[in-house]
Scaffold this active site. Sequence first.
Site, PDB file in Angstrom:
ATOM      1  N   ASP A  19       4.367  -3.243   3.455  1.00  0.00           N
ATOM      2  CA  ASP A  19       4.914  -1.957   3.027  1.00  0.00           C
ATOM      3  C   ASP A  19       4.877  -1.851   1.505  1.00  0.00           C
ATOM      4  O   ASP A  19       5.913  -1.870   0.838  1.00  0.00           O
ATOM      5  CB  ASP A  19       6.342  -1.786   3.562  1.00  0.00           C
ATOM      6  CG  ASP A  19       6.379  -1.639   5.065  1.00  0.00           C
ATOM      7  OD1 ASP A  19       5.368  -1.186   5.637  1.00  0.00           O
ATOM      8  OD2 ASP A  19       7.406  -1.962   5.675  1.00  0.00           O
ATOM      9  N   LEU A  69      -0.658   4.212  11.650  1.00  0.00           N
ATOM     10  CA  LEU A  69      -0.774   5.438  10.855  1.00  0.00           C
ATOM     11  C   LEU A  69      -0.071   6.633  11.479  1.00  0.00           C
ATOM     12  O   LEU A  69      -0.485   7.771  11.285  1.00  0.00           O
ATOM     13  CB  LEU A  69      -2.256   5.780  10.636  1.00  0.00           C
ATOM     14  CG  LEU A  69      -3.053   4.744   9.864  1.00  0.00           C
ATOM     15  CD1 LEU A  69      -4.492   5.202   9.695  1.00  0.00           C
ATOM     16  CD2 LEU A  69      -2.416   4.451   8.521  1.00  0.00           C
ATOM     17  N   LYS A  70       1.003   6.401  12.176  1.00  0.00           N
ATOM     18  CA  LYS A  70       1.723   7.549  12.738  1.00  0.00           C
ATOM     19  C   LYS A  70       2.544   8.210  11.631  1.00  0.00           C
ATOM     20  O   LYS A  70       3.299   7.561  10.933  1.00  0.00           O
ATOM     21  CB  LYS A  70       2.580   7.133  13.922  1.00  0.00           C
ATOM     22  CG  LYS A  70       3.593   6.074  13.649  1.00  0.00           C
ATOM     23  CD  LYS A  70       4.244   5.631  14.952  1.00  0.00           C
ATOM     24  CE  LYS A  70       5.253   4.543  14.742  1.00  0.00           C
ATOM     25  NZ  LYS A  70       4.793   3.330  14.139  1.00  0.00           N
ATOM     26  N   HIS A  72       4.319  11.196  12.178  1.00  0.00           N
ATOM     27  CA  HIS A  72       5.268  12.168  12.734  1.00  0.00           C
ATOM     28  C   HIS A  72       6.644  11.605  13.068  1.00  0.00           C
ATOM     29  O   HIS A  72       7.563  12.356  13.336  1.00  0.00           O
ATOM     30  CB  HIS A  72       4.676  12.775  14.005  1.00  0.00           C
ATOM     31  CG  HIS A  72       4.509  11.759  15.095  1.00  0.00           C
ATOM     32  ND1 HIS A  72       3.455  10.892  15.112  1.00  0.00           N
ATOM     33  CD2 HIS A  72       5.290  11.460  16.163  1.00  0.00           C
ATOM     34  CE1 HIS A  72       3.572  10.098  16.175  1.00  0.00           C
ATOM     35  NE2 HIS A  72       4.673  10.422  16.820  1.00  0.00           N
ATOM     36  N   ILE A  74       8.940   9.159  11.432  1.00  0.00           N
ATOM     37  CA  ILE A  74      10.027   8.783  10.538  1.00  0.00           C
ATOM     38  C   ILE A  74       9.899   9.588   9.237  1.00  0.00           C
ATOM     39  O   ILE A  74       8.980   9.370   8.456  1.00  0.00           O
ATOM     40  CB  ILE A  74       9.991   7.286  10.224  1.00  0.00           C
ATOM     41  CG1 ILE A  74      10.030   6.470  11.530  1.00  0.00           C
ATOM     42  CG2 ILE A  74      11.141   6.890   9.304  1.00  0.00           C
ATOM     43  CD1 ILE A  74       9.757   5.002  11.341  1.00  0.00           C
ATOM     44  N   PRO A  75      10.812  10.512   8.977  1.00  0.00           N
ATOM     45  CA  PRO A  75      10.714  11.351   7.764  1.00  0.00           C
ATOM     46  C   PRO A  75      10.618  10.550   6.475  1.00  0.00           C
ATOM     47  O   PRO A  75       9.867  10.925   5.573  1.00  0.00           O
ATOM     48  CB  PRO A  75      11.987  12.179   7.810  1.00  0.00           C
ATOM     49  CG  PRO A  75      12.357  12.228   9.254  1.00  0.00           C
ATOM     50  CD  PRO A  75      11.937  10.905   9.809  1.00  0.00           C
ATOM     51  N   ASN A  76      11.341   9.438   6.372  1.00  0.00           N
ATOM     52  CA  ASN A  76      11.285   8.626   5.147  1.00  0.00           C
ATOM     53  C   ASN A  76       9.889   8.063   4.917  1.00  0.00           C
ATOM     54  O   ASN A  76       9.407   7.986   3.796  1.00  0.00           O
ATOM     55  CB  ASN A  76      12.278   7.466   5.215  1.00  0.00           C
ATOM     56  CG  ASN A  76      13.709   7.904   5.258  1.00  0.00           C
ATOM     57  OD1 ASN A  76      14.005   9.093   5.326  1.00  0.00           O
ATOM     58  ND2 ASN A  76      14.610   6.951   5.232  1.00  0.00           N
ATOM     59  N   THR A  77       9.251   7.635   6.004  1.00  0.00           N
ATOM     60  CA  THR A  77       7.902   7.087   5.914  1.00  0.00           C
ATOM     61  C   THR A  77       6.920   8.151   5.464  1.00  0.00           C
ATOM     62  O   THR A  77       6.064   7.915   4.604  1.00  0.00           O
ATOM     63  CB  THR A  77       7.476   6.517   7.270  1.00  0.00           C
ATOM     64  OG1 THR A  77       8.426   5.525   7.663  1.00  0.00           O
ATOM     65  CG2 THR A  77       6.103   5.883   7.189  1.00  0.00           C
TER      66      THR A  77
END
Length: 81
Positions: A19, A69-70, A72, A74-77
Amino acid sequence: MTQTTFDAHPRSSLIVALDFDSLSSAVKFATQIADLVGMFKIGNQLFTAAGPAAVKEIAALGSGVFLDLKYHDIPNTVAGA
């Protein structure tokens, strides 16, 4: 009663998330632990920053690569990417 055994080496079960938002930082870290892990996870933050080069350089270390590569879920991601 049947006894279940675990024959795989613990290394094969260990996945480490990279990350990072820079490829150089990710490669530096991954190089230090590559012989201890079975796979590295490249998420959208690193992939957005470095593109396919991230997969190529991390895969060259000899461990597996899980490309996650999703965008949709986690908003933070998504905000970090």
